[in-house]
Design a protein around this motif. Sequence first.
Motif: not given
Length: 311
Positions: A158-185
Motif C-alpha cells: 500500500t506504501n501508506s508510510s510513503n517509504f517507497s521501498a524497492l527490491p534492490g536484491g542482495y549479493r553473497v560473494g560473486g552471486t546476486f539474488y532477488f532483484l525485483r523479488t526482495a529488498g535487503l537493507w
Amino acid sequence: MKQLISILGLFFLVKLSGLNAQTVVDFDGNVYDTVTIGTQVWMKQNLNTSHYSDGTIIPNVTDATAWEALSTGAYCDYNNTPSNSLSYGKLYNFFAAVDVRNICPQDWHVPSDEERCQLITYLDSSANCTQTIESLVAGGSLKDTGFDYWYNPNTGATNSSNFSALPGGYRVGGTFYFLRTAGLWMSSTDGGFSGAYMRTLRCDQERVIRNNGYQTSGASIRCIRNLAVDIEENITIDKIKVYPNPASENITIEMYENAIIEIINLQGQIVKRVFSSSLKTNVDVSMISCGVYVVKVKTNNDIYIKKFIKE
C-alpha cells in the motif's frame, strides 16, 4: 525564543522539531526525496553514492573472490550492471555502512538496528523486534505499489508510510539474488560472529524479516536524518533523574510517568531502547562504547532528554 542546537549540550525540556518533506543530495550529486515517519526522517530512495561524505572514493569491487575477502568498505551494482543502480541504488557491505567517513550525506547516517525497530513498531504496534519475523503486516505499508519495480504479486503493498521501498536484491560473494523479488537493507549494528543486522521485504508477503546476514554481503542502504530538536531555553528538566552519571555498567532513570527510554549517540543513532513500565528503570549500558550520549524519555505527552557520559 527557540533555537536549533546540537544534542551535545542538552539539559532542557524539548519537543521534536517539525520535520517537513525535503530533498537531500549526496557527494555524487544524487538527489533523494525524504519522508517523515513518526519522529524519524528517511530517504525515500536507496543510496546510490560512490563516495563517502568527505569525498573519499568507495571501491567498486566486481570480482567475486575479492568481494568475499573484504574487511573494508566497498560497493557494487547489482549483477555488476550500473544501470540497475539507477532505480534500485547500489549494494554496500557492512564495512562501508559503519566507516567513520560516513557513507550518507552530511547530517544523515546509516540506521541502527534500534532505529529500524522504531520504524517498524511505529507502523505496527504489535511488532516484535526480537523475532526473525518482526512484523506480519508492516511490509505492506513500506513497499512501493504496483509491478514497475516489484514482481507480481507484491502482496499487501500500500506504501501508506510513503517509504517507497524497492527490491534492490542482495549479493553473497560473486552471486546476486532477488532483484525485483526482495529488498535487503543494511543497518549499522554488528550482529556478532561476522554478522550484521538487516531488514528484508519480499514480493510475496507483507512480513518484515529481521535477519543477521554476513558483513561481507552486499545490501541496500536507506539513510536516516540525524536527530535534531528545538530547545525551549530556561526550562530545565525536573521530571527525570539519570544516575550515576558518568557510569560504566548501569544507569538508573527515574520519572513520574511510564515511558520509552532511548540512548542516542552524537550521530543521532539509537544505541539502546527500553520500554519502561515502572517509575524507576535500570538500564544496562556496559556494551555501549565510551563517549557522550543523550538519554531521551518519551511519555504520552512530552519528550525529555539529558546528557549522559559512558566511561
